[in-house]
Each structure stands twice: as C-alpha cells, then as structure tokens.
Design a protein around this motif. Structure first.
Motif, PDB file in Angstrom:
ATOM      1  N   VAL A 108      -5.559   1.580   6.770  1.00 39.96           N
ATOM      2  CA  VAL A 108      -5.140   2.424   5.655  1.00 39.96           C
ATOM      3  C   VAL A 108      -5.996   3.681   5.624  1.00 39.96           C
ATOM      4  CG1 VAL A 108      -6.647   1.190   4.027  1.00 39.96           C
ATOM      5  CG2 VAL A 108      -4.700   2.504   3.165  1.00 39.96           C
TER       6      VAL A 108
ATOM      7  N   LEU B  41       0.820  -1.212   0.000  1.00 39.70           N
ATOM      8  CA  LEU B  41       0.000   0.000   0.000  1.00 39.70           C
ATOM      9  C   LEU B  41       0.854   1.262   0.000  1.00 39.70           C
ATOM     10  CD1 LEU B  41      -2.720  -1.222   2.497  1.00 39.70           C
ATOM     11  CD2 LEU B  41      -3.136  -0.561   0.112  1.00 39.70           C
TER      12      LEU B  41
ATOM     13  N   VAL C  93      -0.394   4.392   6.203  1.00 45.32           N
ATOM     14  CA  VAL C  93      -0.786   3.191   6.941  1.00 45.32           C
ATOM     15  C   VAL C  93      -0.443   3.347   8.413  1.00 45.32           C
ATOM     16  CG1 VAL C  93      -0.439   0.698   7.191  1.00 45.32           C
ATOM     17  CG2 VAL C  93      -0.462   1.719   4.910  1.00 45.32           C
TER      18      VAL C  93
ATOM     19  N   TYR D 188      -0.254   5.105  -0.135  1.00 41.77           N
ATOM     20  CA  TYR D 188      -1.263   5.118   0.927  1.00 41.77           C
ATOM     21  C   TYR D 188      -0.619   5.215   2.310  1.00 41.77           C
ATOM     22  CZ  TYR D 188      -4.920   3.909  -2.372  1.00 41.77           C
ATOM     23  OH  TYR D 188      -5.811   3.943  -3.418  1.00 41.77           O
TER      24      TYR D 188
END
Length: 209
Positions: free
Chosen positions: A171, A144, A151, A149
């Motif tokens: 996330v 991710l 996290v 993204y």
C-alpha cells in the motif's frame, strides 16, 4: 483529575471503543448476509502470472465497488476512543494498520484445496472467514482502495518453488503521492510492514492492483 473522574473517563472511552467495534462487526455481518453464495474461481497453476493477476484484479475491482466494503472500511477507521477518533484523521499508516488488523482478526489463513488454485471473491472470504494469500490480498486491496489507498500486488517466487508461490499487497503511503510502499502480508501472524526474509526469495514482480 479525581480518581472518580478518571474512572468515568476510562469507562466512557471503553464504551466508545466497544460501540465502534460493534459498528464494524455490524457492517461485516451485513457483507456476510448479503452475498448469497458467489462462486469461487478455480485456476490452472500453469497459467501465465499475467493472466492470474488480471483475474485477481477483477475480484479486487468488484470488492472496492461494493458499497458494503466502503461501509466496512469506514467503520474500521472511524471508531471513537474517549470522544475522539481512535485513529487521527490523515494518520495514513494507522488507518492502514487498523484495516490490516481487522482482516487478521476476522479471516484465518487456510490453504486451498489440494492441487487446485482457487481465488475467492472478497465477499466470500469475509463470509467464510478463511482464505490463502491470494484471497487475503484481494480482500485487503479491495478494502484499502475503497477508502482511497493505491495498492500494488507483489508476487514472490521462493527458492526451490520453481513458480510464483506467494502474493501480498503493497500500500502506498501517503496515499496521494506515495513515498513508500508498505507490505501487508496477512498470511502470517505478524504486524503490518512485515516482509518475507530475503534468504527465501528467488525473485519478485510487482503489478498495479
């Protein structure tokens, strides 16, 4: 549209999906073939949670910086369906779900060696196709983060456990200014967004990944 035209369009779309999946599988094979035999880290279950998280974060960092991980994540989210993206651009939730589903389809939840807490590198988890909640969290977070993204890592002490017994990534959505944090527990056969019931949770802590 004629019946023949509809059939042709469906066939074309199916081929595009198959080609996209083949690309993701090829990228996965590249990761598996290129890792050699990285050592797994063994940890004392009595270590402070802060120390354990720091070691997990080191593995996540190595994963997200591996260009093969960027390639794999890109192949997962950029599949074509009928000439269009299967996941529309900037459909953040669906991108996350596509990566989560890929991990669920390719890595089987498997417990650690009895009495030994082992954190595998994300490369090893992909190579072996097995891992527990630590390993799955490291792999998901690395994939991710490789496509932008944010996290967090949530550790959970279940009732009666007496120690931190579970971990899963959260996330941030949307990725540039998160308004919500979606749980991704790949250790259970559930969809993205599932979260352990409150009745079994004693306490939780969150850490930036």
């Amino acid at each position: 549209m004629s019946t023949i035209g509809a059939v042709v369009q469906l066939a074309t779309g199916a081929k595009a999906i198959a080609d996209g999946l083949a690309g993701a599988k090829q990228a996965l094979a590249g990761v598996r073939e290129g890792i050699g035999s990285p050592k797994a880290q063994v940890h004392d279950l009595g270590e402070p949670i802060e120390l354990r998280i720091e070691k997990i974060k080191e593995s996540i960092e190595k994963g997200k910086r591996d260009p093969r991980f960027r390639e794999l994540a890109a192949k997962i989210v950029s599949r074509k369906c009928g000439g269009k993206w299967c996941v529309a651009e900037k459909d953040w939730r669906r991108e996350v779900e596509a990566i989560f589903d890929f991990v669920r389809d390719n890595v089987r939840y498997t417990r650690d060696v009895t009495g030994i807490d082992t954190y595998q590198s994300p490369q090893r988890t992909l190579a072996w196709g097995v891992g527990d909640c630590d390993c799955l969290s490291i792999l998901l977070a690395g994939l991710l983060q490789s496509v932008g993204y944010p996290v967090k890592l949530r550790v959970i002490e279940t009732k009666g456990a007496g120690t931190w017994s579970h971990i899963l990534p959260l996330v941030g959505l949307p990725p540039t200014d998160p308004k919500a944090w979606l749980p991704l527990d790949a250790s259970v056969n559930e969809r993205a967004g599932w979260y352990p019931p409150a009745s079994i949770i004693a306490k939780t802590r969150d850490f930036d990944a």
